[in-house]
Design a protein around this motif. Structure first.
Motif, PDB file in Angstrom:
ATOM      1  N   THR A  76     -33.021 -10.375 -38.356  1.00  0.00           N
ATOM      2  CA  THR A  76     -34.376  -9.824 -38.231  1.00  0.00           C
ATOM      3  C   THR A  76     -35.054 -10.400 -37.000  1.00  0.00           C
ATOM      4  OG1 THR A  76     -34.581  -9.490 -40.624  1.00  0.00           O
ATOM      5  CG2 THR A  76     -36.618  -9.587 -39.348  1.00  0.00           C
ATOM      6  N   ASN A  77     -34.921 -11.707 -36.801  1.00  0.00           N
ATOM      7  CA  ASN A  77     -35.500 -12.347 -35.618  1.00  0.00           C
ATOM      8  C   ASN A  77     -34.839 -11.846 -34.340  1.00  0.00           C
ATOM      9  OD1 ASN A  77     -37.325 -13.902 -37.041  1.00  0.00           O
ATOM     10  ND2 ASN A  77     -36.017 -15.709 -37.109  1.00  0.00           N
ATOM     11  N   LEU A  78     -33.520 -11.737 -34.355  1.00  0.00           N
ATOM     12  CA  LEU A  78     -32.826 -11.301 -33.146  1.00  0.00           C
ATOM     13  C   LEU A  78     -33.224  -9.876 -32.769  1.00  0.00           C
ATOM     14  CD1 LEU A  78     -30.744 -11.923 -30.946  1.00  0.00           C
ATOM     15  CD2 LEU A  78     -28.993 -10.962 -32.450  1.00  0.00           C
ATOM     16  N   VAL A  79     -33.294  -8.992 -33.749  1.00  0.00           N
ATOM     17  CA  VAL A  79     -33.704  -7.618 -33.480  1.00  0.00           C
ATOM     18  C   VAL A  79     -35.111  -7.592 -32.878  1.00  0.00           C
ATOM     19  CG1 VAL A  79     -34.386  -5.442 -34.585  1.00  0.00           C
ATOM     20  CG2 VAL A  79     -32.185  -6.506 -35.151  1.00  0.00           C
ATOM     21  N   ALA A  80     -36.016  -8.389 -33.435  1.00  0.00           N
ATOM     22  CA  ALA A  80     -37.387  -8.431 -32.911  1.00  0.00           C
ATOM     23  C   ALA A  80     -37.399  -8.900 -31.461  1.00  0.00           C
ATOM     24  CB  ALA A  80     -38.242  -9.354 -33.775  1.00  0.00           C
ATOM     25  N   ALA A  81     -36.590  -9.926 -31.164  1.00  0.00           N
ATOM     26  CA  ALA A  81     -36.537 -10.446 -29.802  1.00  0.00           C
ATOM     27  C   ALA A  81     -35.964  -9.407 -28.833  1.00  0.00           C
ATOM     28  CB  ALA A  81     -35.707 -11.731 -29.772  1.00  0.00           C
ATOM     29  N   LEU A  82     -34.884  -8.737 -29.246  1.00  0.00           N
ATOM     30  CA  LEU A  82     -34.255  -7.743 -28.374  1.00  0.00           C
ATOM     31  C   LEU A  82     -35.176  -6.546 -28.139  1.00  0.00           C
ATOM     32  CD1 LEU A  82     -30.616  -7.808 -29.810  1.00  0.00           C
ATOM     33  CD2 LEU A  82     -31.337  -8.580 -27.546  1.00  0.00           C
ATOM     34  N   LYS A  83     -35.913  -6.157 -29.147  1.00  0.00           N
ATOM     35  CA  LYS A  83     -36.821  -5.025 -28.972  1.00  0.00           C
ATOM     36  C   LYS A  83     -37.988  -5.398 -28.074  1.00  0.00           C
ATOM     37  CE  LYS A  83     -35.686  -2.008 -32.761  1.00  0.00           C
ATOM     38  NZ  LYS A  83     -36.212  -1.071 -33.753  1.00  0.00           N
ATOM     39  N   GLU A  84     -38.440  -6.629 -28.174  1.00  0.00           N
ATOM     40  CA  GLU A  84     -39.530  -7.056 -27.284  1.00  0.00           C
ATOM     41  C   GLU A  84     -39.049  -7.097 -25.836  1.00  0.00           C
ATOM     42  OE1 GLU A  84     -42.267 -11.006 -26.539  1.00  0.00           O
ATOM     43  OE2 GLU A  84     -42.099 -10.200 -28.574  1.00  0.00           O
ATOM     44  N   ALA A  85     -37.826  -7.588 -25.619  1.00  0.00           N
ATOM     45  CA  ALA A  85     -37.294  -7.646 -24.259  1.00  0.00           C
ATOM     46  C   ALA A  85     -37.009  -6.249 -23.715  1.00  0.00           C
ATOM     47  CB  ALA A  85     -36.021  -8.485 -24.238  1.00  0.00           C
ATOM     48  N   ASN A  86     -36.452  -5.384 -24.582  1.00  0.00           N
ATOM     49  CA  ASN A  86     -36.196  -3.968 -24.232  1.00  0.00           C
ATOM     50  C   ASN A  86     -35.305  -3.830 -23.004  1.00  0.00           C
ATOM     51  OD1 ASN A  86     -36.448  -1.197 -24.723  1.00  0.00           O
ATOM     52  ND2 ASN A  86     -38.140  -1.004 -23.271  1.00  0.00           N
ATOM     53  N   THR A  87     -34.289  -4.690 -22.903  1.00  0.00           N
ATOM     54  CA  THR A  87     -33.383  -4.615 -21.742  1.00  0.00           C
ATOM     55  C   THR A  87     -31.920  -4.428 -22.147  1.00  0.00           C
ATOM     56  OG1 THR A  87     -33.265  -7.037 -21.726  1.00  0.00           O
ATOM     57  CG2 THR A  87     -34.850  -6.005 -20.235  1.00  0.00           C
ATOM     58  N   ALA A  88     -31.595  -4.548 -23.434  1.00  0.00           N
ATOM     59  CA  ALA A  88     -30.193  -4.526 -23.868  1.00  0.00           C
ATOM     60  C   ALA A  88     -29.592  -3.132 -23.722  1.00  0.00           C
ATOM     61  CB  ALA A  88     -30.070  -4.997 -25.310  1.00  0.00           C
ATOM     62  N   VAL A  89     -28.437  -3.061 -23.059  1.00  0.00           N
ATOM     63  CA  VAL A  89     -27.695  -1.800 -22.966  1.00  0.00           C
ATOM     64  C   VAL A  89     -26.431  -1.837 -23.823  1.00  0.00           C
ATOM     65  CG1 VAL A  89     -28.566  -1.304 -20.667  1.00  0.00           C
ATOM     66  CG2 VAL A  89     -26.388  -2.519 -20.914  1.00  0.00           C
ATOM     67  N   HIS A  90     -26.006  -3.045 -24.241  1.00  0.00           N
ATOM     68  CA  HIS A  90     -24.839  -3.159 -25.106  1.00  0.00           C
ATOM     69  C   HIS A  90     -24.898  -4.489 -25.847  1.00  0.00           C
ATOM     70  CE1 HIS A  90     -20.238  -2.216 -25.554  1.00  0.00           C
ATOM     71  NE2 HIS A  90     -20.895  -2.160 -26.691  1.00  0.00           N
ATOM     72  N   VAL A  91     -24.861  -4.409 -27.182  1.00  0.00           N
ATOM     73  CA  VAL A  91     -24.830  -5.582 -28.050  1.00  0.00           C
ATOM     74  C   VAL A  91     -23.510  -5.563 -28.808  1.00  0.00           C
ATOM     75  CG1 VAL A  91     -25.931  -6.789 -29.977  1.00  0.00           C
ATOM     76  CG2 VAL A  91     -27.346  -5.540 -28.316  1.00  0.00           C
ATOM     77  N   LEU A  92     -22.771  -6.657 -28.762  1.00  0.00           N
ATOM     78  CA  LEU A  92     -21.541  -6.799 -29.543  1.00  0.00           C
ATOM     79  C   LEU A  92     -21.794  -7.786 -30.661  1.00  0.00           C
ATOM     80  CD1 LEU A  92     -18.765  -7.057 -26.795  1.00  0.00           C
ATOM     81  CD2 LEU A  92     -19.412  -5.052 -28.115  1.00  0.00           C
ATOM     82  N   ARG A  93     -21.486  -7.391 -31.891  1.00  0.00           N
ATOM     83  CA  ARG A  93     -21.677  -8.277 -33.033  1.00  0.00           C
ATOM     84  C   ARG A  93     -20.342  -8.490 -33.738  1.00  0.00           C
ATOM     85  NH1 ARG A  93     -24.710 -11.387 -37.171  1.00  0.00           N
ATOM     86  NH2 ARG A  93     -22.783 -12.147 -38.086  1.00  0.00           N
ATOM     87  N   VAL A  94     -19.950  -9.755 -33.912  1.00  0.00           N
ATOM     88  CA  VAL A  94     -18.723 -10.102 -34.624  1.00  0.00           C
ATOM     89  C   VAL A  94     -19.008 -10.170 -36.114  1.00  0.00           C
ATOM     90  CG1 VAL A  94     -16.944 -11.853 -34.967  1.00  0.00           C
ATOM     91  CG2 VAL A  94     -17.779 -11.357 -32.657  1.00  0.00           C
TER      92      VAL A  94
END
Length: 312
Positions: A98-116
């Protein structure tokens, strides 16, 4: 066949969680070797480890971040276009993701996220024994939570499901191998993979412009080894040139691993027993080979490479 052209931007900057780990570290080295122009930022949740990482990765930026500390995540992901996400065993995934999603949405720069992910995250959790469902830190319950949160985020995520056991998990078993030339572990049936091959898959997906990987759930194994631990002991005997036996009893397992703190050993044994009831799910596949363009390392090759570390 679709005529649509590939259209995924190749990240110009990549953030790697778990940089000190057996996937994150090799991933950073792979990316620096293959594409040194990519800006690398490596994350450690241990402040004391950052200086050591700085020595190992002088070409990368080192930052502290913790999944449970939102401001640190916001700072870490700022400006990052690629993000490699892996969480330590026992992570409470609901607040973490939940925290990571919030951070990524605030930054709004991710074009590819890989999750193991791992430990059959696609399974129906209602089939898990109640005792395992009651353990909030149990990986079989946590990884589906992580996937659900990331799915609902609409971020450009690709899942790397480790449908295998890591070959270097055998290092946990070197005590019995050194003392008695005995492999002490549940006789689970499982595919195998070298974590370094997982790292290369992650690296090549970041460097790919194929947008079709976004949203996919890729299961990884080496496409060759699907065997029980007793079979692995037989290969060890051949490679090491001496007899290696196997002990898959619960009593020996608990005695061996409770003393060295490999998770709560009884909980781990319970998971293996659950896994045994579902072992028909395992299947070799060639996904890793297709992505990295070569045959992944086999268990026999890995044992040749690490014989001295296991036995001496």
């Amino acid at each position: 066949m679709s005529s649509e052209k590939n259209r995924k931007p190749i990240p110009r900057s990549i953030l790697i969680f778990g940089a000190a780990g057996r996937i994150g570290g090799p991933l950073a080295k792979f990316l620096h070797r293959e594409k040194p122009c990519i800006r690398l930022r490596l994350v450690s949740s241990n402040q004391e480890r950052i200086e050591n990482l700085r020595c190992d990765f002088p070409y990368a930026e080192l930052v502290y971040a913790n999944y449970f500390d939102l401001p640190s995540l916001i700072s870490a992901v700022q400006g990052m276009e690629g993000v490699f996400v892996i969480a330590p065993s026992g992570t409470d995934e609901r607040p973490a993701m939940t925290n990571l999603v919030a951070a990524l949405k605030e930054a709004n720069t991710a074009v590819h996220v890989l999750r193991v992910l791992g430990l059959q995250p696609e399974a129906n959790l209602r089939r898990l024994p109640q005792r395992m469902r009651d353990l909030s830190s149990a990986l079989p319950t946590q990884h589906p939570i992580a996937k659900r949160i990331l799915d609902e985020s609409d971020l450009p995520v690709t899942y790397l499901n480790i449908g295998a056991t890591f070959m270097d998990n055998l290092m946990w078993m070197k005590g019995g191998l050194r003392r008695e030339r005995k492999l002490i572990w549940h006789n689970r049936l499982i595919p195998w993979i070298d974590p370094r091959d997982v790292a290369e898959v992650a690296g090549r997906l970041f460097l790919s412009d194929n947008h079709r990987h976004i949203g996919q759930f890729h299961t990884l194994n080496n496409g060759h080894d699907l065997m029980r631990l007793s079979d692995a002991a037989e290969i060890m005997s051949e490679v090491f040139g001496e007899k290696i036996t196997h002990d898959g009893s619960r009593g020996s397992f608990l005695k061996e691993y409770e003393k060295i703190g490999v998770r709560p050993s009884s909980d781990l044994w319970d998971f293996f027993s659950y896994e045994e009831e579902n072992e028909v799910v395992w299947a070799r596949n060639d996904f890793v080979q297709r992505i990295i363009g070569r045959k992944p390392l086999t268990l026999r090759e890995w044992l040749r490479e690490n014989a001295e570390l296991l036995l001496s």
